[in-house]
Write a protein that holds these residues in place. Structure first.
Motif, PDB file in Angstrom:
ATOM      1  N   CYS A 262       0.602  -1.637   0.159  1.00  0.00           N
ATOM      2  CA  CYS A 262      -0.219  -0.076   0.481  1.00  0.00           C
ATOM      3  C   CYS A 262       0.407   1.218  -0.016  1.00  0.00           C
ATOM      4  O   CYS A 262       1.722   1.530   1.127  1.00  0.00           O
ATOM      5  CB  CYS A 262      -0.876  -0.100   1.807  1.00  0.00           C
ATOM      6  SG  CYS A 262      -2.016   1.607   1.213  1.00  0.00           S
TER       7      CYS A 262
ATOM      8  N   GLU B 131       0.098   4.646   0.595  1.00  0.00           N
ATOM      9  CA  GLU B 131      -0.271   5.229   1.684  1.00  0.00           C
ATOM     10  C   GLU B 131      -1.127   4.815   2.672  1.00  0.00           C
ATOM     11  O   GLU B 131      -2.004   3.847   2.164  1.00  0.00           O
ATOM     12  CB  GLU B 131      -0.775   6.490   1.074  1.00  0.00           C
ATOM     13  CG  GLU B 131      -1.834   6.660   0.034  1.00  0.00           C
ATOM     14  CD  GLU B 131      -1.817   8.502  -0.509  1.00  0.00           C
ATOM     15  OE1 GLU B 131      -2.617   8.622  -1.143  1.00  0.00           O
ATOM     16  OE2 GLU B 131      -0.430   8.710  -0.690  1.00  0.00           O
ATOM     17  N   ASP B 132      -1.734   5.645   3.872  1.00  0.00           N
ATOM     18  CA  ASP B 132      -2.777   5.393   4.660  1.00  0.00           C
ATOM     19  C   ASP B 132      -3.921   5.628   3.711  1.00  0.00           C
ATOM     20  O   ASP B 132      -3.856   6.271   3.168  1.00  0.00           O
ATOM     21  CB  ASP B 132      -2.555   6.530   5.057  1.00  0.00           C
ATOM     22  CG  ASP B 132      -1.605   6.415   6.552  1.00  0.00           C
ATOM     23  OD1 ASP B 132      -0.675   4.538   5.991  1.00  0.00           O
ATOM     24  OD2 ASP B 132      -1.681   6.903   7.380  1.00  0.00           O
ATOM     25  N   CYS B 133      -5.456   4.683   3.836  1.00  0.00           N
ATOM     26  CA  CYS B 133      -6.290   4.846   3.067  1.00  0.00           C
ATOM     27  C   CYS B 133      -7.060   3.757   3.816  1.00  0.00           C
ATOM     28  O   CYS B 133      -6.876   2.804   4.299  1.00  0.00           O
ATOM     29  CB  CYS B 133      -5.900   4.116   1.547  1.00  0.00           C
ATOM     30  SG  CYS B 133      -5.513   2.173   1.416  1.00  0.00           S
TER      31      CYS B 133
ATOM     32  N   LYS C 148      -2.689   0.562   6.784  1.00  0.00           N
ATOM     33  CA  LYS C 148      -1.315   1.750   7.029  1.00  0.00           C
ATOM     34  C   LYS C 148      -0.234   1.724   6.265  1.00  0.00           C
ATOM     35  O   LYS C 148      -0.548   0.313   4.887  1.00  0.00           O
ATOM     36  CB  LYS C 148      -1.005   1.524   8.494  1.00  0.00           C
ATOM     37  CG  LYS C 148       0.214   2.846   8.536  1.00  0.00           C
ATOM     38  CD  LYS C 148       1.266   2.252   9.675  1.00  0.00           C
ATOM     39  CE  LYS C 148       1.963   2.727  10.605  1.00  0.00           C
ATOM     40  NZ  LYS C 148       1.923   3.946  10.696  1.00  0.00           N
ATOM     41  N   GLY C 149      -0.091   2.738   5.195  1.00  0.00           N
ATOM     42  CA  GLY C 149       0.893   2.488   4.506  1.00  0.00           C
ATOM     43  C   GLY C 149       2.162   1.711   4.237  1.00  0.00           C
ATOM     44  O   GLY C 149       2.560   1.725   5.209  1.00  0.00           O
ATOM     45  N   LYS C 150       2.555   1.425   3.563  1.00  0.00           N
ATOM     46  CA  LYS C 150       3.478   0.877   3.865  1.00  0.00           C
ATOM     47  C   LYS C 150       3.423  -0.912   4.289  1.00  0.00           C
ATOM     48  O   LYS C 150       3.963  -1.616   4.363  1.00  0.00           O
ATOM     49  CB  LYS C 150       4.603   1.082   4.640  1.00  0.00           C
ATOM     50  CG  LYS C 150       5.739   2.411   3.780  1.00  0.00           C
ATOM     51  CD  LYS C 150       6.356   2.404   2.818  1.00  0.00           C
ATOM     52  CE  LYS C 150       6.957   3.543   1.781  1.00  0.00           C
ATOM     53  NZ  LYS C 150       7.749   3.371   0.950  1.00  0.00           N
TER      54      LYS C 150
END
Length: 158
Positions: free
Chosen positions: A28, A30-32, A40-42
């Motif tokens: 991912c 970015e946060d979404c 969470k992102g990453k």
């Protein structure tokens, strides 16, 4: 190959029921939020391609092998845009989707068509000791059948 639309439909239905890679791993960016859940992102996300192509909201008689659904005259007609393997509508993505999709998808489809057409044209096939094929699924990663299918060829053409 253009003169074998039913063979193309059989291969596509086979890939719908048994995709070559039933899971896709993505990171991912970015946060979404996905369906109300925070990601969470990453984070590494595991996408179940098999489940997506078994969605009862998208497919009728989803456990049945019905190649006719991929033919132009089918009630469950899928447009050419939906049939391409780029994965733009996420209804049918046996080779993944987008820029991270399988680079060999075109070659794979060409080779499958050619190989299966030649095997069917050149040989008759028989199973030793069994008349019916047991299609119950095994527990492996690749969603393969539980009992191996062993066929014997009988040369038809010389």
């Amino acid at each position: 190959m253009p003169n074998l639309p039913y063979l193309r439909a059989v291969i596509r239905e086979t890939l719908r029921l048994h995709p070559s890679g039933p899971f896709i791993i993505r990171e991912c960016a970015e946060d979404c939020k996905v369906n109300g859940s925070f990601v969470k992102g990453k984070s590494h996300v595991l996408i179940n391609v098999y489940a997506m192509m078994q969605d009862p909201e998208l497919w009728t008689n989803l456990d049945e092998f019905i190649p006719e659904r991929f033919l132009e005259s089918s009630d469950e007609k899928i447009s050419e845009h939906q049939m391409e393997f780029k994965g733009q509508n996420f209804r049918y993505i046996p080779f993944g989707s987008g820029r991270r999709g399988c680079l060999g998808r075109s070659l794979a489809m060409l080779m499958m068509h050619t190989t299966i057409a030649a095997l069917v044209q050149r040989f008759d096939w028989t199973m030793k000791g069994r008349e019916n094929v047991d299609l119950s699924l095994g527990s492996g990663f690749g969603v393969e059948i539980e009992k191996p299918l062993v066929c014997y060829r009988i040369t038809r053409l010389t």
